[in-house]
Design an enzyme around this catalytic site. Sequence first.
Site, PDB file in Angstrom:
ATOM      1  CD  GLU A  19     -11.138 149.831  51.401  1.00 51.22           C
ATOM      2  OE1 GLU A  19     -10.040 150.167  50.875  1.00 51.22           O
ATOM      3  OE2 GLU A  19     -12.232 149.974  50.831  1.00 51.22           O
ATOM      4  CB  CYS A  49      26.247 142.449  41.594  1.00 53.90           C
ATOM      5  SG  CYS A  49      26.832 140.767  41.837  1.00 53.90           S
ATOM      6  CE1 TYR A  61       0.082 147.675  50.184  1.00 50.83           C
ATOM      7  CE2 TYR A  61       0.673 148.281  52.431  1.00 50.83           C
ATOM      8  CZ  TYR A  61      -0.227 148.306  51.381  1.00 50.83           C
ATOM      9  OH  TYR A  61      -1.423 148.946  51.516  1.00 50.83           O
TER      10      TYR A  61
END
Length: 729
Positions: free
Chosen positions: A397, A550, A594
């Site tokens: 995988e 910020c 990801y």
Amino acid sequence: MPALACCGDASVEPPPGYVFAGESTLPTSEVFSSSGVPTFTNTTATFVAMPATWAPAQSAALYRVDGWGAPYFTVNSSGNISIRPHGVETLAHQEIDLLKVVKKASKPTSSGGLGLQLPLIVRFPDVLKNRLESLQSAFNFAIQSHGYEAHYQGVYPVKCNQDRYVVEDIVDFGSGFRFGLEAGSKPELLLAMSCLCKGSPEAFLVCNGFKDAEYVSLALVARKLHLNTVIVLEQEEELDIVIDISRKLGVRPVIGVRAKLRTKHSGHFGSTSGENGKFGLTTVQILRVVKKLEQFEMLDCLQLLHFHIGSQIPSTALLADGVGEAAQIYCELVRLGACVNVIDIGGGLGIDYDGSKSQDSDISVGYSLEEYASAVVQAVRLVCDRKGVKHPVLCSESGRAIVSHHSILLFEAISASSYQSPPMSFDGLQDLVERLPSDALADYRNLYAAAVRGENDTCLLYAEQLKHRCVEQFKEGSLGIEQLAAVDGLCEFVSKVIEVSDPVRTYHMNLSVFTSIPDFWGIGQLFPIIPIHRLDECPAVRGILSDLTCDSDGKIDKFIGGESSLPLHELEGNGCISGDGGSYYLGMFLGGAYEEALGGVHNLFGGPSVVRVSQCDGPHGFAVTHATPGPSCGDVLRMMQFEPHLMFETLKHRAEEFANNGDDDSSGSIALASGLARYFDNMPYLMAASSCSLTAAGGNGYYYCNDDNFVPSVDSVAVEDEQWSYCVA
């Protein structure tokens, strides 16, 4: 002569290929004010890192491109990053200049571009195809070389990148060698089922993750649809659900078990493995599963053994140890009567993010694809031959290794902090000296005396004391801001001369780290980040990257190679957003796995625009086959449960109220409302003054642009210079 010692025989060595130019001494003339205090003359010092010569190859070495980038990225003769879409088999004319892609994507449609706003993700499906083929070839070669008597067929874990085109490409490219998909949730299972309907009928659909009755039912429905579905037990109690639902649906399940191995690696990515891992069954639990399946006359359903010793496995020695342990369990399952015929070695095939080929790092690996495959094949064959067990089909995988290279995040520097203080005039310095309190004046005299003696450390000490005292005086109100600024300038001047280099600058990026590089913020994952052009010029400064959010964590101040700053070039003009200077583009590489799935909406900055680029034989060597603008302000507001159209109506009503307040002409309120509407449709990121405002609106498949000549076309492939279009999502 009052000079700092480092000016002539600097103790700080310049980096290779650099020489420092400019006057590096403190002023030589001594002038006394009316109070008799010595002052420095107005001499400007500049420190510029200038190369004797500079070539693109030097940039490639500086940024380690040949290490982490091989065989897909290189620096071309123009000083731009080039993509080699077919890896080592890429011909010279097939290389794709990344800067040309960026310019075509970001140019207004009236100039032949797509009018997309940065940040931008560029996908290269040819690279994706090459990664799949390279992985398959590596296992095929290892199988043939070691006399292994079964085949390899991998699966792609869709959690790495669930983008529709990525998953569909993998199924398409891998259909010839039975490449399948792995899902860990019900939505992932649904998309995997849909995509595999067009894939190989032999391709595995591996169902991992925690499961409830609905998940199991869906997996069994997939089996009923003649998809090669395997339900992997992550917990022992899942077996009862599988037995119960399969009987109700009348479907004979194919079952796998995930084993908790003792083998694990100690890095960050090894925390999911070992006896205390999050998933998997112990040997005691595996034996109970075998016994229960035997009880229900379903032992023949147990056909796959799965394990995972962690992502980014650093060495083949650790890999072989884990695979060997799993092979022992596999052989024992065969002995107990299970019909197992597949070993799924899970993920773990690592990426060398920094090009160091290190076995002791979370961001590197000490092996190649071929060495990885060879270690797996040898370890399984050795155990099975010793036990007299037929060689199983090998499955992996390997998500990170498949998709990381094919996607590049591109963004612009909008400005850089300046450390150049304006030269101090004699009058300004004299005014400063006359206003200094007695203790600060003493520090000033001592600073000057230390400079005359060439005592660098003492100079820094008195400069710091002088600055501290003046800050305290400013806080008390006895020193003006002009005097404080003069002290800051003087101390900075002294520091520059002693350090013989500019301080690290902050480059402000049109980007959100939290949205586009969440692994850097969350777990400290490092990715190669470099300028994608001007690599035929020597980078004259060093900088850290600060994003638009910020938040103090919205910065990148750690880079591959253990660096805390990045070599960068001076921005041309005043930066790109103002429109009066050249754009400066940087790219983050190896981030295809990801990052998109994990990205958030901190400060409501949405995801980047996306283009899909394929190599072709046209005049540019590439074609844009799909493009999608990034989410608009309205899109991200909708994610937070706001309704942009209701918000607009509220603001429109307010505009009408304001316009009717003593003003009979309603044209002002109409113009104001029209302007407000555009804000909802534009992306949250900063926009160049001359750029086309092209963004998605309302999720209805239409796009808005402030260029009246913009006409989107559907499913169009760009081949000629004038044809740059994209398909509507």
